[in-house]
Design a protein around this motif. Structure first.
Motif, mmCIF file in Angstrom:
data_model
loop_
_atom_site.group_PDB
_atom_site.id
_atom_site.type_symbol
_atom_site.label_atom_id
_atom_site.label_comp_id
_atom_site.label_asym_id
_atom_site.label_seq_id
_atom_site.Cartn_x
_atom_site.Cartn_y
_atom_site.Cartn_z
ATOM 1 N N VAL A 121 0.861 -1.186 0.000
ATOM 2 C CA VAL A 121 0.000 0.000 0.000
ATOM 3 C C VAL A 121 0.893 1.230 0.000
ATOM 4 N N GLY A 122 0.718 2.075 -1.007
ATOM 5 C CA GLY A 122 1.533 3.277 -1.101
ATOM 6 C C GLY A 122 3.020 2.965 -1.191
ATOM 7 N N GLY A 123 3.373 1.856 -1.830
ATOM 8 C CA GLY A 123 4.774 1.473 -1.984
ATOM 9 C C GLY A 123 5.378 0.767 -0.782
ATOM 10 N N ARG A 124 4.585 0.496 0.248
ATOM 11 C CA ARG A 124 5.085 -0.109 1.488
ATOM 12 C C ARG A 124 4.480 -1.496 1.695
ATOM 13 N N ASP A 125 5.326 -2.474 1.989
ATOM 14 C CA ASP A 125 4.881 -3.837 2.285
ATOM 15 C C ASP A 125 4.196 -3.819 3.653
ATOM 16 N N VAL A 126 2.899 -4.134 3.679
ATOM 17 C CA VAL A 126 2.119 -4.114 4.913
ATOM 18 C C VAL A 126 2.232 -5.497 5.563
ATOM 19 N N THR A 127 3.183 -5.644 6.463
ATOM 20 C CA THR A 127 3.423 -6.947 7.088
ATOM 21 C C THR A 127 2.408 -7.255 8.184
ATOM 22 N N GLY A 128 1.701 -6.240 8.682
ATOM 23 C CA GLY A 128 0.689 -6.448 9.713
ATOM 24 C C GLY A 128 -0.710 -6.611 9.153
ATOM 25 N N VAL A 129 -0.813 -6.995 7.883
ATOM 26 C CA VAL A 129 -2.127 -7.206 7.272
ATOM 27 C C VAL A 129 -2.756 -8.479 7.840
ATOM 28 N N ARG A 130 -4.060 -8.410 8.128
ATOM 29 C CA ARG A 130 -4.778 -9.572 8.657
ATOM 30 C C ARG A 130 -5.954 -9.965 7.770
ATOM 31 N N GLY A 131 -6.245 -9.145 6.768
ATOM 32 C CA GLY A 131 -7.313 -9.471 5.836
ATOM 33 C C GLY A 131 -7.384 -8.445 4.720
ATOM 34 N N VAL A 132 -7.831 -8.875 3.569
ATOM 35 C CA VAL A 132 -7.999 -8.006 2.406
ATOM 36 C C VAL A 132 -9.296 -8.425 1.719
ATOM 37 N N LYS A 133 -10.089 -7.423 1.356
ATOM 38 C CA LYS A 133 -11.338 -7.694 0.650
ATOM 39 C C LYS A 133 -11.548 -6.565 -0.343
ATOM 40 N N TYR A 134 -11.837 -6.907 -1.594
ATOM 41 C CA TYR A 134 -12.156 -5.879 -2.581
ATOM 42 C C TYR A 134 -13.096 -6.468 -3.619
ATOM 43 N N SER A 135 -13.900 -5.578 -4.207
ATOM 44 C CA SER A 135 -14.908 -6.054 -5.157
ATOM 45 C C SER A 135 -15.227 -4.973 -6.171
ATOM 46 N N GLU A 136 -15.830 -5.409 -7.264
ATOM 47 C CA GLU A 136 -16.347 -4.492 -8.272
ATOM 48 C C GLU A 136 -17.843 -4.750 -8.396
ATOM 49 N N LYS A 137 -18.585 -3.664 -8.543
ATOM 50 C CA LYS A 137 -20.040 -3.762 -8.658
ATOM 51 C C LYS A 137 -20.493 -2.920 -9.843
ATOM 52 N N ILE A 138 -21.598 -3.349 -10.442
ATOM 53 C CA ILE A 138 -22.173 -2.584 -11.548
ATOM 54 C C ILE A 138 -23.656 -2.354 -11.268
ATOM 55 N N GLU A 139 -24.139 -1.178 -11.631
ATOM 56 C CA GLU A 139 -25.565 -0.889 -11.504
ATOM 57 C C GLU A 139 -26.301 -1.613 -12.629
#
Length: 137
Positions: free
Chosen positions: A17-35
């Protein structure tokens, strides 16, 4: 070449994130939606389905130390940040296939900290919207 039915696992995830390795990440969720909206004419059944805007959203779950680093980089608030992120799965060391998705133009929606009795650490969820999700970059 021997058959390998191994699936991706949590240990195979890297979040930048922002060029930095996030070693304390515990979860990631992302999605795309359409109307989508049905179009009605004569009769009771829709005649077609029309499409509208596409939206991209998600959330990162992280330890407080990672959240604090984001706050510092945002001048005291994550709400002022605009960052890009890369989510990669796989392990090139053991010959695993690498898959990377790019999340472009992330803006965080809220900054929340929550602490409960008995917690051994603070687990913070940060929701966001972004401009695009590019898959397999």
């Amino acid at each position: 070449m021997p058959f390998n039915s191994r699936e991706f696992e949590w240990a195979d995830l890297t979040l930048i994130v922002g060029g930095r390795d996030v070693t304390g990440v515990r979860g990631v969720k992302y999605s795309e939606k359409i109307e989508r909206e049905p179009i009605y004419a004569k009769g009771r059944k829709p005649k077609a389905i029309q499409s509208g805007n596409i939206a991209y959203e998600g959330e990162f779950m992280m330890l407080q130390s990672e959240y604090d680093a984001l706050e510092i980089s945002g001048g005291g608030s994550i709400l002022s940040l605009s960052v890009d992120a890369l989510v990669s799965f796989g392990n090139p060391i053991d010959g695993n296939f690498m898959k990377t998705d790019a999340l472009d133009g992330i803006r965080f929606l809220e900054g929340v900290k929550e602490y409960k009795q008995g917690d051994k650490f603070a687990d913070i969820t940060v929701p966001f919207i972004c401009l695009d999700i590019r898959k397999n970059v």
